[in-house]
Design an enzyme around this catalytic site. Structure first.
Site, PDB file in Angstrom:
ATOM      1  N   GLU A  95     -36.279  22.594 -97.412  1.00 58.62           N
ATOM      2  CA  GLU A  95     -36.223  23.989 -96.970  1.00 58.62           C
ATOM      3  C   GLU A  95     -37.459  24.756 -97.421  1.00 58.62           C
ATOM      4  OE1 GLU A  95     -31.774  25.487 -97.603  1.00 58.62           O
ATOM      5  OE2 GLU A  95     -32.924  25.123 -99.400  1.00 58.62           O
ATOM      6  N   CYS A 337     -26.685  28.404 -94.247  1.00 56.66           N
ATOM      7  CA  CYS A 337     -27.041  27.187 -94.974  1.00 56.66           C
ATOM      8  C   CYS A 337     -26.402  25.942 -94.377  1.00 56.66           C
ATOM      9  CB  CYS A 337     -26.603  27.288 -96.436  1.00 56.66           C
ATOM     10  SG  CYS A 337     -27.616  28.425 -97.347  1.00 56.66           S
TER      11      CYS A 337
END
Ligand code: SAH
Ligand code: SF4
Length: 359
Positions: A95, A337
């Site tokens: 990420e 997420c």
């Protein structure tokens, strides 16, 4: 027989001269042209229209121009934060995050490893273990991907995504030198922050290399017994050793430190903790950044209440500790997420920019 040249994953990280040499370009200025395209964010050789067509074709055959791709991107939240999932050449996913602060500064928060070996008990990334280090080009490419969604130039970089940057110091410093190159992004070292859990040899190496970036130290607690328990790294390099390294860094030109203090309910928020912190910070030019623990599923911690945070700030005032306590940014895109389908690190408590800073 001539040995086959080992090609990097992509050209990000190389200087114009390196590019000319690596790609055996017939003219040195081709290297400069390619470099200029890369900086502009054009990574497909085919789009590098000032190169002769046969060169573009040859290079396309030779190697990929970029080694990673965006697989997911959250909507931008109210604060301007956007999180991206990036697929690496071997399928691993990491990420990175674009953050916008109140002053409108745009910051790239980059990962340095896939997962992390440090095992901090409050951090989601730790549950992944360490899968591998990132190459410099993979670190730089995260920035390139973030540029695409940023409406303004990204002027600051923080190594606060997945992983422990000082456990992958060679690739991290290579990426920093690239970001800092004058004819490239020209990002000042003062606008680059490395966040470390306390890898002492890494801090010493940074000092030795005279790379005076800003250092954020994830102290979390100034008590060896508690730190041993919640941050296993403390058993290797304890608070005393860490402080010696920080003093050394400071003496040789390092700028003011940020001390990251992840607040854990009933663990590091009492007056004794404030007192120990004050004592630890003696002679260090440091400012504490208070980050109430960001909840992550299945983890044995609790976020302190507002009152608990307030109380702790009063203790800090009493013991003369400088701190910042800021609204978390990026929290609203936490919900996204799960969509990334990767073990997400600790959610998005990327609340670290020193908003009082002039830089
Ligand atoms: N490995 C480096 C950089 C990545 S972690 C380091 O530890 O410094 C970035 C920051 O997130 C660290 O300061 C860490 O203490 C903090 N952090 C980790 N898990 C957290 C959580 N659940 N809530 C709030 N902050 C967290
Ligand atoms: Fe690794 Fe930093 Fe998480 Fe600790 S806080 S496990 S060092 S990423």
């Amino acid at each position: 027989m001539e040995q086959e040249k080992k090609l990097p994953l992509s050209l990000y990280g190389l200087s114009p001269e390196d590019i000319t040499e690596l790609l055996e370009l017939p003219k040195a200025f081709y290297g400069k042209q390619i470099y200029a395209w890369l900086i502009k964010g054009v990574s497909s050789f085919d789009e590098m229209t000032n190169l002769p067509k046969y060169e573009r074709e040859r290079l396309t055959q030779l190697m990929p121009s970029i080694s990673s791709s965006i697989v997911a991107s959250t909507d931008t939240d109210e604060s301007g934060a956007t999180k991206m999932g990036i697929r690496l050449h071997d399928g691993a996913i990491i990420e990175c995050v674009l953050l916008v602060d109140k002053k409108g500064r745009h910051t790239a928060c980059l990962s340095s490893q896939v997962g992390c070996a440090m095992g901090c008990t409050f951090c989601r990334t730790a549950t992944m273990g360490l899968l591998r280090n990132l190459a410099a080009e993979e670190i730089i490419e995260q920035y390139m991907h973030l540029i695409r969604v940023s409406v303004k130039p990204i002027t600051h970089i923080v190594y606060m995504g997945m992983g422990e940057p000082l456990a992958n110091i060679a690739a991290v410093t290579r990426s920093i030198r690239f970001f800092h190159q004058e004819d490239g992004f020209n990002i000042s070292l003062r606008r680059i922050t490395i966040s470390t859990s306390g890898v002492v040899p890494g801090i010493l190496k940074l000092t030795e290399q005279r790379l005076p970036v800003k250092l954020a130290v994830s102290l979390v607690v100034a008590d060896n017994k508690i730190r041993d328990r919640i941050m296993p790294i403390n058993k290797k390099w304890d608070l005393n050793e860490l402080k010696r390294a920080l003093l050394h860094y400071q003496r040789l030109g390092g700028k003011r430190f940020t001390i990251e203090y992840c607040m854990l309910h009933d663990t590091n928020t009492d007056e004794e903790s404030a007192k120990k912190l004050a004592y630890y910070l003696k002679n260090l030019d440091a400012k504490v950044n208070l980050i109430p623990w960001n909840p992550a599923e299945d983890m044995p911690w609790e976020t302190p209440s507002e009152e608990e945070v307030d109380r702790f700030t009063h203790f800090l005032d009493r013991w003369n500790v400088k701190y910042t306590r800021r609204r978390p940014r990026g929290r609203e895109i936490n919900g996204a997420c799960g969509q990334l389908a990767v073990p997400i690190n600790k959610g998005l408590e990327y609340d670290f920019l020193d908003e009082d800073d002039e830089d």
